[in-house]
Design a protein around this motif. Structure first.
Motif, PDB file in Angstrom:
ATOM      1  N   LEU A 220       8.406  20.157  30.415  1.00 27.56           N
ATOM      2  CA  LEU A 220       9.039  20.867  31.533  1.00 27.56           C
ATOM      3  C   LEU A 220       7.990  21.339  32.539  1.00 27.56           C
ATOM      4  O   LEU A 220       8.120  21.128  33.749  1.00 27.56           O
ATOM      5  CB  LEU A 220       9.826  22.067  30.990  1.00 27.56           C
ATOM      6  N   GLY A 223       6.202  18.392  34.373  1.00 28.83           N
ATOM      7  CA  GLY A 223       7.070  17.847  35.418  1.00 28.83           C
ATOM      8  C   GLY A 223       7.203  18.766  36.613  1.00 28.83           C
ATOM      9  O   GLY A 223       7.260  18.319  37.759  1.00 28.83           O
ATOM     10  N   ASN A 224       7.239  20.074  36.344  1.00 32.15           N
ATOM     11  CA  ASN A 224       7.303  21.049  37.447  1.00 32.15           C
ATOM     12  C   ASN A 224       6.062  20.950  38.337  1.00 32.15           C
ATOM     13  O   ASN A 224       6.158  21.075  39.563  1.00 32.15           O
ATOM     14  CB  ASN A 224       7.414  22.475  36.896  1.00 32.15           C
ATOM     15  N   SER A 229      12.193  15.316  39.767  1.00 29.70           N
ATOM     16  CA  SER A 229      13.638  15.562  39.796  1.00 29.70           C
ATOM     17  C   SER A 229      14.362  14.288  39.399  1.00 29.70           C
ATOM     18  O   SER A 229      13.729  13.269  39.097  1.00 29.70           O
ATOM     19  CB  SER A 229      14.087  15.987  41.196  1.00 29.70           C
ATOM     20  N   SER A 252       8.322  14.833  30.200  1.00 24.90           N
ATOM     21  CA  SER A 252       8.408  15.342  31.578  1.00 24.90           C
ATOM     22  C   SER A 252       9.596  14.712  32.310  1.00 24.90           C
ATOM     23  O   SER A 252      10.195  15.326  33.189  1.00 24.90           O
ATOM     24  CB  SER A 252       7.102  15.087  32.339  1.00 24.90           C
ATOM     25  N   THR A 255      13.127  16.266  30.772  1.00 28.03           N
ATOM     26  CA  THR A 255      13.368  17.650  31.194  1.00 28.03           C
ATOM     27  C   THR A 255      13.699  17.766  32.676  1.00 28.03           C
ATOM     28  O   THR A 255      14.080  18.852  33.147  1.00 28.03           O
ATOM     29  CB  THR A 255      12.132  18.532  30.876  1.00 28.03           C
ATOM     30  N   HIS A 256      13.585  16.652  33.416  1.00 27.69           N
ATOM     31  CA  HIS A 256      13.898  16.685  34.852  1.00 27.69           C
ATOM     32  C   HIS A 256      14.902  15.605  35.254  1.00 27.69           C
ATOM     33  O   HIS A 256      15.102  15.355  36.438  1.00 27.69           O
ATOM     34  CB  HIS A 256      12.609  16.530  35.676  1.00 27.69           C
ATOM     35  N   THR A 258      14.605  12.581  35.151  1.00 25.96           N
ATOM     36  CA  THR A 258      13.873  11.535  35.865  1.00 25.96           C
ATOM     37  C   THR A 258      14.030  10.202  35.131  1.00 25.96           C
ATOM     38  O   THR A 258      14.166  10.172  33.914  1.00 25.96           O
ATOM     39  CB  THR A 258      12.384  11.930  35.963  1.00 25.96           C
TER      40      THR A 258
END
Length: 554
Positions: A220, A223-224, A229, A252, A255-256, A258
């Motif tokens: 998470l 990826g942030n 996204s 990553s 959690t997004h 993607t």
């Protein structure tokens, strides 16, 4: 304030697939595979039932010895769904390393492909288990591997003693979805979900136990930092058996929401084709991988306009390469990450908001939820900014420990919960870290961590060798290469090539020494301790590698 994921991986995947049903989740053009998040979630449940069908229970260890196949990703989530633990196996392993890992990890099940590069997995497993041709699938019984029961072959043909993938999946036909759901609903997010083998700081590889909470939240935060996204598409061509692939890559993305565009293994031409055809917005890699693409003869023929971000990590990132990636591959928001497997793995990372100078000269600042400090290696006292010392961290990301190695765990996680990385670095007044060296006796060759002791232990079994010391030797291309200083039992009784062949035959090819020096004795200090730094100096002089020590790196 940073929010954390308070669920196990299976439950979280359900949530994402409910919200992003039609978003592409897993794309693998080499296998003609495209799955939306809803389709991926359904396949994972189906395979979770197959595990229950062959008798896999919560807590069982499942080893995966394969390149980036579709089954790798599916099994990663399917084992998580039923509380089993996926054990990652380096694709370069040979019999010496595989036997150790299977025995030390207590693996009950091994997935395998035909082989990779110069490792023939089928030959290796038949040598390890000599009676396979007389063994029914699911009934392996071998004294040196008491836990191992199942072999599952990820290929088109059948092999004695192994389930095929299709046979394995059919074992779940009589299992209900409710059985999987009941197990999943009772799984703690703090239970171990993944064991990653790392060279650690001493001895043989150690199984790093990572929990659902560890890797979900590290993914998470990673990826942030890239501002990922559901609109992004990440090319994953780094190995899934490594945290770079399965956490910085897979976690990553999940959690997004993607899209994961996964390549079976790294090939610069194939990677550039995938970036263009799949309109990837992000790509990860060690510096060498980016160099291979940038220097490919067809590089200028590809369209990189879709790219935006990604991660360069695994070894020091040359400033020149970073700037080329930004300018020539359109990766204006590329980030740098630093960490280690024991830290799930990322501790610090630059972000898309950091200016380019920060991104080419540091490894970023500490991720949310993690505390880090620079400690005096002798006193463990916290040092002030711009003072060199050992990087230590604590937080949600610290591993549960090394599997079946309590003493080794205590050696790296102190009584106050600080993970001692063994890496030397500095932090400035703004909280940005730089890596300046290592305490631990580790060799990092092109992003691969290699512990000298493991190679030394193997070479000690050679009848012609009296003593041996393995060291890291500077390399312009790979950061470090392996050097072997050998004292033969009889002078002039063996050649450099014999030493290399012995390692190459028994271990992964990347662990083969590039340099071999025969000596009569090793330099020692007054206490009788071998001075490896003097051997390194000797290798630099003998092989004229002084220039390789002065590479400008971030």
């Amino acid at each position: 304030m940073q929010k954390f994921i308070e669920k196990n991986i299976g439950m979280f995947l359900h949530d994402v697939s409910d919200r992003y049903k039609s978003t592409e989740c897993l794309v693998m053009p080499e296998f003609n595979l495209r799955l939306t998040y809803k389709e991926f979630d359904d396949v994972v449940t189906k395979v979770a039932k197959a595990f229950l069908g062959i008798g896999v229970k919560k807590g069982d260890h499942i080893a995966m010895w394969a390149t980036n196949k579709p089954q790798w990703v599916i099994c990663f989530f399917a084992t998580a769904r039923i509380g089993a633990v996926l054990v990652t196996v380096n694709t370069n392993y040979k019999i010496f390393e595989l036997e150790y890992l299977l025995r030390q990890s207590d693996a009950t099940t091994l997935f395998l492909i035909d082989g990779f590069k110069d490792s023939n997995y089928i030959e290796i497993i038949n040598e390890l288990i000599p009676n396979l041709d007389d063994t029914k699938p699911g009934e392996i019984n071998i004294k040196k591997l008491p836990f191992l029961k199942n072999l599952i072959y990820l290929g088109d043909t059948t092999n004695d003693g192994m389930f095929s993938w299709d046979e394995f999946v059919q074992k779940g036909n009589d299992i209900s979805d409710d059985e999987v759901t009941e197990i999943e609903n009772n799984l703690s997010m703090h239970e171990v979900v993944n064991i990653q083998y790392t060279s650690g700081t001493t001895g043989f590889p150690k199984g790093v136990m990572l929990t659902h909470y560890n890797i979900l939240n590290n993914g998470l935060n990673i990826g942030n930092s890239m501002n990922l996204s559901e609109k992004d598409r990440l090319l994953i061509h780094v190995p899934l058996f490594h945290c770079f692939g399965c956490v910085l890559g897979v976690m990553s993305c999940i959690t997004h929401a993607t899209t994961m565009v996964i390549a079976d293994n790294f090939n610069p031409l194939n990677s550039m084709q995938l970036i263009e055809s799949e309109k990837c917005t992000a790509v990860h890699g060690v510096p060498t991988m980016f160099i291979f693409m940038l220097e490919h003869k067809d590089f200028k023929n590809f369209d990189f306009s879709s790219l935006r971000t990604g991660i360069m990590a695994g070894s020091p990132c040359p400033i020149k390469v970073m700037r080329q990636v930004v300018d020539l591959m359109n990766m204006k928001e590329i980030t740098i990450a630093y960490g280690q497997t024991e830290a799930s793995p990322v501790i610090t990372q630059t972000t898309v908001k950091d200016d380019i100078e920060i991104r080419v000269s540091t490894v970023g600042s500490v991720l949310p939820g993690i505390t880090a400090r620079i400690a005096d290696p002798e006193t463990n006292e916290t040092l002030p900014p711009n003072t060199q010392g050992e990087i230590c961290c604590k937080g949600y990301n610290v591993m549960k420990g090394y599997y079946n190695m309590a003493e080794a765990t205590k050696n790296v996680i102190d009584a106050n919960g600080w993970l001692h990385t063994g890496d030397i670095g500095v932090v400035d007044e703004n909280g940005y870290y730089k890596i300046t060296g290592r305490i631990k006796d580790m060799i990092i060759r092109g992003g691969e961590n290699i512990y000298p002791r493991e190679i030394e232990e193997l070479l000690y079994t050679n009848d012609k060798i009296s003593d041996v010391q393995i060291i890291g030797v500077p390399s312009k291309e790979l950061g470090e290469e392996i050097g072997a200083f050998v004292i033969p039992k009889v002078k002039n009784s063996m050649t450099e090539e014999e030493v290399k062949d012995f390692v190459r035959t028994h271990m992964a090819r990347y662990k083969t020494p590039k340099y071999v020096v025969f000596v009569e004795e090793f330099p020692m200090n007054a206490a009788g301790k071998i001075q490896k730094f003097k051997l390194r100096e000797q290798a630099v002089e003998v092989f004229q590698l002084a220039d390789a020590q002065n590479i400008e790196t971030a």
